[in-house]
Design a protein around this motif. Sequence first.
Motif, PDB file in Angstrom:
ATOM      1  N   PHE A 377       4.661   0.932  10.759  1.00 38.46           N
ATOM      2  CA  PHE A 377       3.973   0.581   9.516  1.00 38.46           C
ATOM      3  C   PHE A 377       3.642   1.791   8.650  1.00 38.46           C
ATOM      4  CE2 PHE A 377       2.867  -2.820  12.566  1.00 38.46           C
ATOM      5  CZ  PHE A 377       3.482  -3.879  11.915  1.00 38.46           C
ATOM      6  N   ASN A 378       4.187   2.949   9.035  1.00 36.85           N
ATOM      7  CA  ASN A 378       3.995   4.171   8.248  1.00 36.85           C
ATOM      8  C   ASN A 378       2.506   4.455   8.006  1.00 36.85           C
ATOM      9  OD1 ASN A 378       4.977   6.414   6.849  1.00 36.85           O
ATOM     10  ND2 ASN A 378       4.826   5.353   4.878  1.00 36.85           N
ATOM     11  N   ILE A 452      -6.794  -7.319   9.672  1.00 33.47           N
ATOM     12  CA  ILE A 452      -7.421  -8.471   9.023  1.00 33.47           C
ATOM     13  C   ILE A 452      -6.684  -9.747   9.416  1.00 33.47           C
ATOM     14  CG2 ILE A 452      -8.163  -9.426   6.809  1.00 33.47           C
ATOM     15  CD1 ILE A 452      -9.264  -6.595   7.400  1.00 33.47           C
ATOM     16  N   ASP A 453      -7.441 -10.782   9.774  1.00 29.55           N
ATOM     17  CA  ASP A 453      -6.833 -12.091  10.004  1.00 29.55           C
ATOM     18  C   ASP A 453      -6.663 -12.749   8.634  1.00 29.55           C
ATOM     19  OD1 ASP A 453      -5.893 -14.481  10.871  1.00 29.55           O
ATOM     20  OD2 ASP A 453      -7.703 -15.113  11.903  1.00 29.55           O
ATOM     21  N   GLY A 454      -5.462 -12.644   8.092  1.00 34.36           N
ATOM     22  CA  GLY A 454      -5.204 -13.174   6.751  1.00 34.36           C
ATOM     23  C   GLY A 454      -3.876 -12.654   6.236  1.00 34.36           C
ATOM     24  N   GLY A 455      -3.583 -12.979   4.977  1.00 32.23           N
ATOM     25  CA  GLY A 455      -2.315 -12.581   4.379  1.00 32.23           C
ATOM     26  C   GLY A 455      -2.473 -11.499   3.338  1.00 32.23           C
ATOM     27  N   ALA A 456      -1.567 -11.525   2.341  1.00 26.55           N
ATOM     28  CA  ALA A 456      -1.525 -10.480   1.325  1.00 26.55           C
ATOM     29  C   ALA A 456      -2.818 -10.414   0.509  1.00 26.55           C
ATOM     30  CB  ALA A 456      -0.335 -10.709   0.407  1.00 26.55           C
ATOM     31  N   ALA A 457      -3.418 -11.568   0.198  1.00 24.40           N
ATOM     32  CA  ALA A 457      -4.640 -11.588  -0.620  1.00 24.40           C
ATOM     33  C   ALA A 457      -5.791 -10.899   0.116  1.00 24.40           C
ATOM     34  CB  ALA A 457      -5.008 -13.027  -0.965  1.00 24.40           C
ATOM     35  N   GLN A 458      -5.937 -11.218   1.403  1.00 30.69           N
ATOM     36  CA  GLN A 458      -7.013 -10.585   2.186  1.00 30.69           C
ATOM     37  C   GLN A 458      -6.769  -9.090   2.346  1.00 30.69           C
ATOM     38  OE1 GLN A 458      -5.771 -13.553   2.879  1.00 30.69           O
ATOM     39  NE2 GLN A 458      -7.374 -14.960   3.554  1.00 30.69           N
ATOM     40  N   PHE A 500       1.383  -5.162   5.170  1.00 31.33           N
ATOM     41  CA  PHE A 500       0.791  -3.825   5.080  1.00 31.33           C
ATOM     42  C   PHE A 500       1.045  -3.241   3.696  1.00 31.33           C
ATOM     43  CE2 PHE A 500       5.069  -3.375   6.619  1.00 31.33           C
ATOM     44  CZ  PHE A 500       5.568  -2.199   6.082  1.00 31.33           C
ATOM     45  N   PRO A 501       0.110  -2.407   3.197  1.00 35.92           N
ATOM     46  CA  PRO A 501       0.276  -1.806   1.864  1.00 35.92           C
ATOM     47  C   PRO A 501       1.475  -0.857   1.879  1.00 35.92           C
ATOM     48  CG  PRO A 501      -1.958  -1.475   2.720  1.00 35.92           C
ATOM     49  CD  PRO A 501      -1.123  -1.958   3.847  1.00 35.92           C
ATOM     50  N   TRP A 502       2.352  -1.008   0.937  1.00 37.23           N
ATOM     51  CA  TRP A 502       3.542  -0.162   0.921  1.00 37.23           C
ATOM     52  C   TRP A 502       3.372   0.992  -0.060  1.00 37.23           C
ATOM     53  CZ3 TRP A 502       7.052   1.424   3.849  1.00 37.23           C
ATOM     54  CH2 TRP A 502       8.228   2.004   3.381  1.00 37.23           C
ATOM     55  N   LYS A 503       3.114   0.659  -1.329  1.00 39.12           N
ATOM     56  CA  LYS A 503       2.915   1.719  -2.326  1.00 39.12           C
ATOM     57  C   LYS A 503       2.332   1.114  -3.600  1.00 39.12           C
ATOM     58  CE  LYS A 503       7.749   1.362  -3.794  1.00 39.12           C
ATOM     59  NZ  LYS A 503       9.005   2.085  -4.039  1.00 39.12           N
ATOM     60  N   MET A 504       1.883   2.003  -4.483  1.00 32.11           N
ATOM     61  CA  MET A 504       1.374   1.572  -5.791  1.00 32.11           C
ATOM     62  C   MET A 504       2.481   1.753  -6.823  1.00 32.11           C
ATOM     63  SD  MET A 504      -1.824   0.614  -5.390  1.00 32.11           S
ATOM     64  CE  MET A 504      -2.527   0.646  -7.038  1.00 32.11           C
ATOM     65  N   GLU A 505       2.703   0.720  -7.616  1.00 34.23           N
ATOM     66  CA  GLU A 505       3.679   0.795  -8.709  1.00 34.23           C
ATOM     67  C   GLU A 505       3.015   0.300  -9.981  1.00 34.23           C
ATOM     68  OE1 GLU A 505       7.333  -1.223  -8.067  1.00 34.23           O
ATOM     69  OE2 GLU A 505       8.021   0.143  -6.490  1.00 34.23           O
ATOM     70  N   GLU A 506       2.899   1.218 -10.958  1.00 36.17           N
ATOM     71  CA  GLU A 506       2.272   0.884 -12.242  1.00 36.17           C
ATOM     72  C   GLU A 506       0.905   0.231 -12.040  1.00 36.17           C
ATOM     73  OE1 GLU A 506       5.046  -1.485 -14.356  1.00 36.17           O
ATOM     74  OE2 GLU A 506       6.584   0.077 -14.444  1.00 36.17           O
ATOM     75  N   LYS A 510       1.874  -2.793  -3.989  1.00 34.86           N
ATOM     76  CA  LYS A 510       3.022  -3.506  -3.420  1.00 34.86           C
ATOM     77  C   LYS A 510       2.797  -3.705  -1.922  1.00 34.86           C
ATOM     78  CE  LYS A 510       5.195  -3.614  -7.304  1.00 34.86           C
ATOM     79  NZ  LYS A 510       5.352  -4.906  -8.020  1.00 34.86           N
ATOM     80  N   ILE A 511       2.999  -4.926  -1.461  1.00 32.70           N
ATOM     81  CA  ILE A 511       2.742  -5.254  -0.059  1.00 32.70           C
ATOM     82  C   ILE A 511       4.034  -5.665   0.625  1.00 32.70           C
ATOM     83  CG2 ILE A 511       1.569  -6.904   1.464  1.00 32.70           C
ATOM     84  CD1 ILE A 511      -0.758  -6.845  -0.484  1.00 32.70           C
ATOM     85  N   GLU A 512       4.270  -5.056   1.759  1.00 36.06           N
ATOM     86  CA  GLU A 512       5.454  -5.358   2.566  1.00 36.06           C
ATOM     87  C   GLU A 512       5.091  -6.405   3.611  1.00 36.06           C
ATOM     88  OE1 GLU A 512       9.559  -4.415   3.364  1.00 36.06           O
ATOM     89  OE2 GLU A 512       8.228  -3.597   1.835  1.00 36.06           O
ATOM     90  N   LYS A 513       6.054  -7.254   3.960  1.00 31.90           N
ATOM     91  CA  LYS A 513       5.831  -8.272   4.991  1.00 31.90           C
ATOM     92  C   LYS A 513       6.909  -8.119   6.055  1.00 31.90           C
ATOM     93  CE  LYS A 513       6.779 -12.576   3.960  1.00 31.90           C
ATOM     94  NZ  LYS A 513       6.680 -13.938   3.384  1.00 31.90           N
ATOM     95  N   ILE A 514       6.475  -8.088   7.330  1.00 34.76           N
ATOM     96  CA  ILE A 514       7.428  -7.910   8.428  1.00 34.76           C
ATOM     97  C   ILE A 514       7.387  -9.126   9.342  1.00 34.76           C
ATOM     98  CG2 ILE A 514       7.851  -6.622  10.561  1.00 34.76           C
ATOM     99  CD1 ILE A 514       7.380  -4.101   9.162  1.00 34.76           C
TER     100      ILE A 514
END
Length: 606
Positions: A377-378, A452-458, A500-506, A510-514
Amino acid sequence: MLEKVRSLPDKPGIYQYFDENGKLLYIGKAKSLKKRVKSYFRFNPFRPADNLSPRIYKMISEAKDLNYIVVENENDALILENSLIKQLKPKYNILLRDDKTYPYIYIDLDEEFPRLEITRKVVKGKNIKYFGPFSSGASAILKTVYEEIPLVQSKSCLRGKKACLYHQIGKCLAPCEGKITSKEYMKYVDKAIKLVHDKEKILEILYKKMEKYAENLQFEEAAEIRDRIKSIESAEIYSHVDLAKLEDLDIFVVEVFGNKAVVIRIFVREGKVVASSHNIINSQTIPEKSEIYTRAILEFYSTQTPFTSSKILVGDDFEEREWLSKVLSEKFNKKITIITPTTNERKSLVKLAKLNAAEVVKNQKENTILLEIKTLFNLQNVPYKIEVFDTSHMQGEATVGAMVVWEDGKFKKSDYRHYHLEGKDEYSQMRELLTRRAQSFEKNPPPELWLIDGGAAQLKIAKEVIDSTGANVDILAISKEKIDAKAHRAKGAAKDKIYFPWKMEEGELKIEKIDLSEKDKRLQFLQMLRDEAHRFAIEFHRKTKRKKDTQIDLLKIKGIGKAKMTKLLNYFGTFENIKKASFNELKSVLNEKDAKAIIEFFQERK
């Protein structure tokens, strides 16, 4: 950054290095900010200094920005640095998590009939004698002393002015009835003090008791004595060294093994080893002894605990030794020296501590799964400590949050926490839960990873909370894939996804899903953590719901239905506040008849 370095003031303070993404790398203290920070660099061209340790050279190479805070004096810089490191957990600083206070046994010799007690703080009094500190076994020692010597068993005995059961069974001499003078009583106090000092004698007494209970088939009593023996024996490193002088010493020895370090503490009282303790530091880089010595000593004496020795013996000389001696001397209002060993007896104690440090590391099991998770997860750091969060409610009722902790290869249940939450939806509930945890970073330092028990929003909520604190904490989220707009927990119904948080763009995260195989050990490890948090949250939710339902049912007896109960709770906030409310307050929410019924109900229960 070059201009900031050149314009630093020649004053005491703390400095902070940040990387290109604004992440905090390191916090340091300085008697002179100008001289200290400049020592990290070479100019023409501007670059890291050649004489830096590999760890600090790497940190300076990553540093792209610098901030500083000026303080009044060197001591304030030392204390502020320690506080900020605990709150923010910079990547290249050493963080000691073991900041608990150790118990002491004490006696107030100004009392007419003094008794031995346990404390973790300084006790007010002019003639207080302390024994310890004890890393474990203090209560076991005290219990044995009271079984053997008939001191006053409790303070209330003296206030009662009448002999109690303890006198009848020969455990107290009944000074409350004047059956012994203060002078005669002090002979027993002297015996008790000698026994506290003589662990070998205490253990001899306990072994004989355990054998006697076992012979009489009193196995429960024998087991209780066995546990006492274990508690006392585990409190110290055994040493045949008896110092020639009856002196008191606190001994700190630091040993580094790769990315790990061990801090061993040994406490010598009147020439004998009375207790010891240790803790392991898992560092992201090779740690430096100098920084660990400073952090370990400052952390141990940061609280208002008794300081019964005036000498701290260390295994190695280190940069801040004299400065730290001055800080502690001012704090405890007596001369305290930090010294390296010179006599053979003292050197043998340091050697003993180093042998024990090696033994501690040898018994540590390397958790490779943590390294694999960092790589996958870097993550910034290897997640040696993980905090896992979940919320639970039923149609908005009994809303609770839970945090479980994984550290040193196991769940650390003493650090688990429950939270009552006010949020109306799952997102506001998670934000409230995480915010409340983040607000306690000063007292309880952050971990390397939040799960966190949750998805991208959490996950986004967690990232916002962490960013608001400035702490270095990685974040992962794990949740079931939704089927028909529902997240199914049932086995086989849906797969777990990890975000997991991947990077900030503008300015957008950006969130990656595995999606890992169900047989993947990394996924199974994270699932195990999530499931424990879920279990802990559900358990607390059910308990809270049962309590609330019981409270509602009790009020129904007096004609207060669920609608009225909800109205009361919305107004007063909690059941306890309803209980404390006056007749007029209750009447303003409901009516006179109901207010009277509620008042009568609570009066009857009294």
